[in-house]
Design a protein around this motif. Structure first.
Motif, PDB file in Angstrom:
ATOM      1  N   VAL A  18       0.850  -0.977  -0.114  1.00  0.00           N
ATOM      2  CA  VAL A  18      -0.007  -0.121  -0.109  1.00  0.00           C
ATOM      3  C   VAL A  18       0.865   1.138  -0.032  1.00  0.00           C
ATOM      4  O   VAL A  18       0.568   2.092  -0.734  1.00  0.00           O
ATOM      5  N   GLN A  29      -4.837   5.618   9.653  1.00  0.00           N
ATOM      6  CA  GLN A  29      -5.190   4.956   8.296  1.00  0.00           C
ATOM      7  C   GLN A  29      -4.792   3.551   8.595  1.00  0.00           C
ATOM      8  O   GLN A  29      -5.336   2.599   8.202  1.00  0.00           O
ATOM      9  N   PHE A  33      -7.430   0.507   8.007  1.00  0.00           N
ATOM     10  CA  PHE A  33      -7.319  -0.496   6.943  1.00  0.00           C
ATOM     11  C   PHE A  33      -7.587  -1.843   7.976  1.00  0.00           C
ATOM     12  O   PHE A  33      -8.104  -2.979   7.667  1.00  0.00           O
ATOM     13  N   LEU A  52     -12.022  -1.181   0.163  1.00  0.00           N
ATOM     14  CA  LEU A  52     -10.809  -0.382   0.768  1.00  0.00           C
ATOM     15  C   LEU A  52     -10.806   0.805  -0.125  1.00  0.00           C
ATOM     16  O   LEU A  52     -10.595   1.753   0.242  1.00  0.00           O
ATOM     17  N   TRP A  56     -11.169   4.544   0.978  1.00  0.00           N
ATOM     18  CA  TRP A  56     -10.271   5.512   0.611  1.00  0.00           C
ATOM     19  C   TRP A  56     -10.680   6.731   0.123  1.00  0.00           C
ATOM     20  O   TRP A  56     -10.378   7.831   0.540  1.00  0.00           O
ATOM     21  N   MET A  63      -9.358   6.967   5.930  1.00  0.00           N
ATOM     22  CA  MET A  63      -9.785   5.348   6.258  1.00  0.00           C
ATOM     23  C   MET A  63     -10.124   5.366   7.649  1.00  0.00           C
ATOM     24  O   MET A  63     -10.176   4.483   8.600  1.00  0.00           O
ATOM     25  N   PHE A 184      -5.028  -1.694  -4.372  1.00  0.00           N
ATOM     26  CA  PHE A 184      -5.284  -2.458  -3.183  1.00  0.00           C
ATOM     27  C   PHE A 184      -5.456  -3.966  -3.416  1.00  0.00           C
ATOM     28  O   PHE A 184      -4.784  -4.752  -2.608  1.00  0.00           O
TER      29      PHE A 184
END
Length: 193
Positions: A18, A29, A33, A52, A56, A63, A184
Motif C-alpha cells: 500500500v 489510516q 485498514f 478499501l 479511501w 480510512m 489495493f
C-alpha cells in the motif's frame, strides 16, 4: 490491533504494498485498514479491494469514519423535505424539517437519510455510524446485499471495478476509485490474500 484476515496473510507485506502505491500512512489510516481487513476477512479479494478503494475515496483517504462536509443550510437544501430537493428527501425518508442535518452522510460509505439509518438501527443515534466497527458493519452489509442503491458487489465483481461504483454512488469518480481498487488488490495478493 493485529490483523490476520486469512491464513497466510502477511499484514507487513500488505502495508508495504500500500505504501509503495499510495505513499506514507498515518497510524489512523493503518488502524482503519486493520478494522476493514478484519471485518471483511471472509470476502473474496476483489470485494475487499473495492471496499478499501471506496473507503479511501469516501473518507478523503483517512480510512476513518467521517461525517459529510456541510453546514445546516447545505444539509437543509440537499436533504430536507422543505429544501431544494423534496423528492430526494422523500426517497431518503427525511420527512421532518431538520432530518437533512440529523441524517447527513456518516461512516465509511456516507450513510445518508432516515430510512438508511433506521435500516441499521441507528435512527435514534446516527452518530454511532462514526464508530469504526459500526461503520465497517454498515459497509459490509450494504455493499454485499445492495442496500445502498440496489446494486451489490456480486453484480460487478470480480471483473468490473469501474461499474462497481454503482453500488455506492452512480458513476461519480468511478474510474479513479477503480484505479485505487487495482492497487489495493495487488497489495492484498502480494501479502498472500
Amino acid at each position: 490491533m493485529t490483523t490476520t484476515p486469512a491464513a497466510g496473510f502477511d499484514p507487513a507485506r500488505f502495508f508495504a504494498g500500500v505504501r509503495r502505491r499510495f505513499g506514507r500512512l498515518s497510524q489512523g489510516q493503518v488502524e482503519g485498514f486493520n478494522t476493514l481487513l478484519t471485518a471483511l476477512s471472509d470476502w473474496p479479494v476483489s470485494w475487499v479491494a473495492y471496499a478499501l478503494a471506496t473507503t479511501w475515496h469516501e473518507t478523503a483517504m483517512t480510512m476513518q469514519p467521517v461525517k459529510e462536509n456541510g453546514g445546516l443550510a447545505y444539509f437543509r437544501r440537499m436533504y430536507d423535505i422543505d429544501g431544494d430537493r423534496p423528492a430526494k428527501a422523500r426517497e431518503l425518508g427525511n420527512l421532518t424539517p431538520g432530518d437533512g442535518a440529523k441524517y447527513a452522510g456518516r461512516g465509511y460509505v456516507q450513510l445518508t437519510g432516515r430510512t438508511n439509518y433506521a435500516r441499521y438501527g441507528l435512527a435514534d443515534r446516527p452518530d454511532d455510524a462514526m464508530k469504526p466497527d459500526v461503520a465497517a458493519s454498515i459497509l459490509k452489509d450494504g455493499m454485499a446485499h445492495g442496500r445502498f442503491t440496489g446494486k451489490a458487489l456480486k453484480d460487478y465483481l470480480p471483473g468490473d471495478y469501474v461499474k462497481a461504483r454503482r453500488i455506492i454512488n452512480g458513476t461519480d469518480k468511478a474510474t479513479e476509485i477503480a484505479g485505487h481498487a487495482v492497487g489495493f488488490e495487488a497489495a492484498l495478493r502480494e501479502a498472500g490474500r
